[in-house]
Write a protein that holds these residues in place. Structure first.
Motif, short mmCIF file in Angstrom:
data_model
loop_
_atom_site.label_atom_id
_atom_site.label_comp_id
_atom_site.label_asym_id
_atom_site.label_seq_id
_atom_site.Cartn_x
_atom_site.Cartn_y
_atom_site.Cartn_z
N GLU A 89 -4.80 12.30 5.78
CA GLU A 89 -4.03 12.80 4.64
C GLU A 89 -4.77 13.97 4.01
OE1 GLU A 89 -2.32 9.39 2.10
OE2 GLU A 89 -4.17 8.57 2.95
N LYS A 90 -4.00 14.86 3.42
CA LYS A 90 -4.60 15.96 2.67
C LYS A 90 -4.71 15.52 1.21
CE LYS A 90 -4.40 20.95 2.08
NZ LYS A 90 -3.67 22.20 2.43
N LEU A 91 -5.94 15.19 0.78
CA LEU A 91 -6.15 14.67 -0.57
C LEU A 91 -7.08 15.60 -1.34
CD1 LEU A 91 -6.70 10.93 0.38
CD2 LEU A 91 -4.67 11.90 -0.68
N SER A 92 -6.73 15.86 -2.59
CA SER A 92 -7.56 16.72 -3.44
C SER A 92 -8.58 15.87 -4.20
CB SER A 92 -6.68 17.47 -4.43
OG SER A 92 -6.11 16.55 -5.35
N LYS A 93 -9.46 16.55 -4.91
CA LYS A 93 -10.45 15.86 -5.74
C LYS A 93 -9.75 15.03 -6.81
CE LYS A 93 -14.37 16.76 -8.81
NZ LYS A 93 -15.19 17.81 -9.47
N ASP A 109 -6.75 13.69 -6.60
CA ASP A 109 -6.17 12.52 -5.94
C ASP A 109 -7.22 11.43 -5.77
OD1 ASP A 109 -3.70 13.80 -5.66
OD2 ASP A 109 -4.27 14.66 -3.71
N VAL A 110 -8.39 11.84 -5.32
CA VAL A 110 -9.49 10.90 -5.08
C VAL A 110 -9.92 10.23 -6.38
CG1 VAL A 110 -11.94 10.79 -4.46
CG2 VAL A 110 -10.33 12.00 -2.98
N MET A 122 -7.74 7.27 -7.65
CA MET A 122 -7.56 6.08 -6.80
C MET A 122 -8.39 4.89 -7.29
SD MET A 122 -7.52 7.42 -2.89
CE MET A 122 -6.33 8.64 -2.36
N LEU A 139 -9.73 3.61 -2.33
CA LEU A 139 -10.57 4.74 -1.93
C LEU A 139 -11.58 4.31 -0.86
CD1 LEU A 139 -11.36 7.67 -2.35
CD2 LEU A 139 -12.89 6.94 -4.19
N LYS A 175 -9.95 4.21 2.43
CA LYS A 175 -9.66 5.56 2.93
C LYS A 175 -10.93 6.23 3.45
CE LYS A 175 -5.42 6.52 0.39
NZ LYS A 175 -4.59 6.47 1.62
N TRP A 197 -11.57 7.62 7.09
CA TRP A 197 -12.02 9.01 7.28
C TRP A 197 -13.18 9.08 8.27
CZ3 TRP A 197 -16.67 11.56 6.28
CH2 TRP A 197 -16.63 12.96 6.32
N PHE A 236 -11.55 16.23 2.17
CA PHE A 236 -11.67 14.86 1.67
C PHE A 236 -13.14 14.51 1.45
CE2 PHE A 236 -12.26 10.29 2.32
CZ PHE A 236 -11.39 9.78 1.37
#
Length: 657
Positions: free
Chosen positions: A263-267, A269-270, A273, A278, A281, A285, A333
């Motif tokens: 997934e394309k997750l930004s800071k 988004d992280v 969570m 997290l 994920k 990763w 990520f």
């Protein structure tokens, strides 16, 4: 000088000589005449030859001119044949090129080579009056041919560029890393499984496991693509080639990762969570990074190397263009985690992430070689550094957090505090990461050997925990429970260290010193908790005058100098205090079985002999009175049985045993 004539010879001898002389003269004259005649004849020949030569020269000139004309005619005919042949080749090439490459690519490529040869020929023979026109037609046709090649390259590449399904990728992994069920994250490293996964990693070395990159494009198609690419390169269409290749392969690679679960997750988004989400994920990763680098990127590099064989800079550029987007998604990520708010629980996932980046370091360096891949390579290595930096800062944060933990959750039964078990488990996890920590410490060398650094960190964390426990122990109003609490917690620390690799690092001195501390707290507990009740069994103060006289010769009557009332009072106080201790301390907990039995035995060894002695000496005074059972309520065996119920952590409503 004259010739002497002899007297008797007369004139005969002279005459003979004269004759001979005359003959010789005549012969000489004849020879001269012949010589003159020969000279005359030879002179005549020379004159005639010269005349003949003069007469034949025009004929010779004409013959030479005719021969040269014939040679020129032959050359012209041959040149005409070559020119006609070039025209013929042009027509043949034109026919094949107009048909297009799809039906017979091999013939099409040969036609292009013929056309190139044709262009070269007329470029070198511009004296031919039609060469300019022919060149123009040939170049136009060549441009069309290359354009059709581009279309064919694009069509062929697109037709065989398909996203790889996750199941196919899992089949390429070593057996130990293949997910048995559920998501790929089931097999990834997270905090909880990290001890197992890292023990495996350290012992077996997953970096030595066999990975088999998938076949991204059928082998039979690659030579065709290579031939097409070479023709486009030869025509100077490198940038068009790069664009076609990137547009065909890059989305396919990204789609393969998306199917896998990337997934394309930004800071942000992280940061939003929940930790459990997290953590899962992050575990995924780590798994995705292995698959991407060892399988997908490795397979893509193999395709690039085969299609662009012999063109190193172009090969590297195409590989960089195709992988850039996918690498960016994966690394973003990692960057988001490295830059997110630090917390103790993140240390292990940071170490997991740092470890996988270290594991993949050499492969990233090999795959992303060349100037075109510099940015990608540096981004990956930059993430490794950031993860190391964040992990080290988290170490410091954890040490400080342990010392300053202000948790108000008191453990009423004096058992091992949650902070203690958390910190000890934390430290035990650290030793599953020894090789990783060694690498991490080397990232920030300060002249200290890496094992010493780990020992130093561990000792500081342990000391921080002890400092905090000392503070928490002061919450208890009962001082004996304070010592029981410290005994339990430090014993837990010692036992955990002795059973882990921390023992080798902290050393026997640390273990022995803290065992003595445990014993000191146990002794303090006994002294404080049992001092008053043992005082009841003392002979001091038993005489009516308050003296400490001997109580010898007890015979069922009043002992000399001993007050029956004081004995009864002592027994009443003992019964009350013991019942109170029993009620309270059966709710206290000593979780370690060995320590619990040891503590009970230590109390029994002091209490039971004192009780037996007291009852033996002063029991008859009570037995001879009214209601003796009111005062002697317990036998020594009753006390021993009840001591066996201490430190079990019973709740108030538990039935009596």
């Amino acid at each position: 000088m004259g010739i002497r004539r002899t007297a008797g010879g007369g004139g005969g001898g002279v005459d003979l000589l004269s004759e001979r002389a005359a003959m010789m003269r005549e012969a000489v004259q004849q020879s001269q005449s012949i010589t003159d005649n020969m000279v005359s004849i030879l002179g005549s020949f020379d004159h005639r030859l010269s005349a003949l030569e003069t007469a034949m020269r025009p004929t010779q000139i004409r013959t030479h001119a005719i021969r040269r004309a014939h040679e020129n005619i032959d050359k012209t005919l041959k040149a005409a044949d070559v020119i006609l042949g070039q025209f013929d080749l042009y027509r043949q090439a034109e026919t094949k090129i107009l048909k297009g490459p799809h039906e017979d690519l091999e013939s099409y490529l040969k036609a292009i080579e013929q056309l190139r040869s044709n262009v070269k020929f007329f470029s070198n023979n511009k004296s031919f009056k039609s060469s300019d026109g022919v060149l123009s037609h040939s170049n136009t046709l060549l441009a069309k041919a290359i354009s059709k090649l581009e279309e064919e390259f694009k069509h062929l590449l697109s037709s065989y560029s398909k996203a790889i399904e996750p199941d196919r990728l899992f089949e390429c992994l070593p057996n130990s890393l293949r997910p048995s069920a559920g998501s790929p994250g089931d097999q990834a490293s997270g905090k909880n499984p990290s001890s197992n996964s890292h023990a495996e990693h350290d012992n077996n070395g997953t970096e030595n496991a066999v990975y088999t990159p998938p076949t991204l494009i059928p082998p039979r198609v690659l030579p065709l693509l290579r031939d097409l690419a070479q023709q486009m390169i030869q025509a100077g269409h490198q940038q068009q080639l790069v664009k076609i290749y990137r547009d065909a392969r890059s989305p396919v690679l990204e789609e393969s990762l998306r199917k896998l679960g990337v997934e394309k997750l930004s800071k942000d988004d992280v940061q939003k969570m929940q930790w459990e989400v997290l953590e899962a994920k992050i575990g995924n990763w780590i798994h995705f990074m292995r698959i991407a680098v060892k399988l997908l990127f490795a397979g893509e590099r193999k395709v690039c190397d085969q299609i662009f064989e012999g063109f190193d800079s172009l090969r590297d550029q195409c590989f960089a263009e195709v992988t850039m987007g996918s690498v960016a998604v994966l690394l973003s990520f990692g960057d988001a985690i490295a830059k997110s708010k630090r917390s103790p629980e993140k240390l292990f996932v940071l170490l997991d992430m740092y470890e996988i980046m270290r594991e993949l370091h050499s492969e990233i360096e090999e795959l992303f070689q060349g100037k075109a891949c510099n940015e990608i390579r540096e981004s990956a290595f930059g993430l490794t550094k950031r993860l190391a930096q964040t992990a080290q800062e988290t170490f410091s944060d954890f040490e400080e957090a342990v010392e300053k933990d202000a948790t108000k959750t008191a453990v009423s039964d004096g058992t091992v505090h949650p902070l203690t078990s958390y910190v000890i488990n934390y430290v035990k996890f650290l030793f599953d990461y020894q090789s990783t920590l060694k690498q991490l410490f080397q990232e920030f060398e300060n002249g200290e050997e890496s094992n010493s650094q780990l020992a130093s960190v561990t000792m500081r964390i342990m000391q921080a925990l002890q400092t905090n426990l000392d503070g928490k122990s002061k919450q208890y109003k009962d001082l004996s429970l304070t010592h029981l609490f410290l005994m339990n917690n430090i014993h837990y620390m010692v036992r955990s260290v002795r059973r882990s690799e921390a023992k080798d690092l902290l050393g026997d001195d640390w273990v022995q010193r803290h065992r003595r501390i445990v014993q000191q707290h146990a002794n303090q507990y006994k002294r404080i908790a049992w001092a008053k009740i043992l005082q009841c069994l003392s002979i001091q103060g038993l005489t009516s005058s308050g003296g400490s006289g001997s109580v010898g010769g007890v015979d069922g009557q009043n002992s000399s100098g001993v007050s029956r009332a004081i004995v009864k009072d002592r027994l009443r106080i003992f019964n009350s205090q013991f019942e109170e201790l029993h009620q309270r301390q059966t709710q206290w907990t000593v979780p370690d079985t060995e320590l619990r039995e040891s503590l009970r035995l230590a109390v029994a060894e002091v209490l039971l002999p004192a009780y037996r002695s007291f009852i033996k000496r002063f029991g008859p005074l009570v037995d001879n009175g009214k209601n003796p059972q009111k005062y002697i309520r317990f036998t020594a065996e009753d006390l021993e049985h009840m001591l066996g119920e201490f430190f079990e952590g019973k709740t108030v409503n538990d039935p009596k045993r």
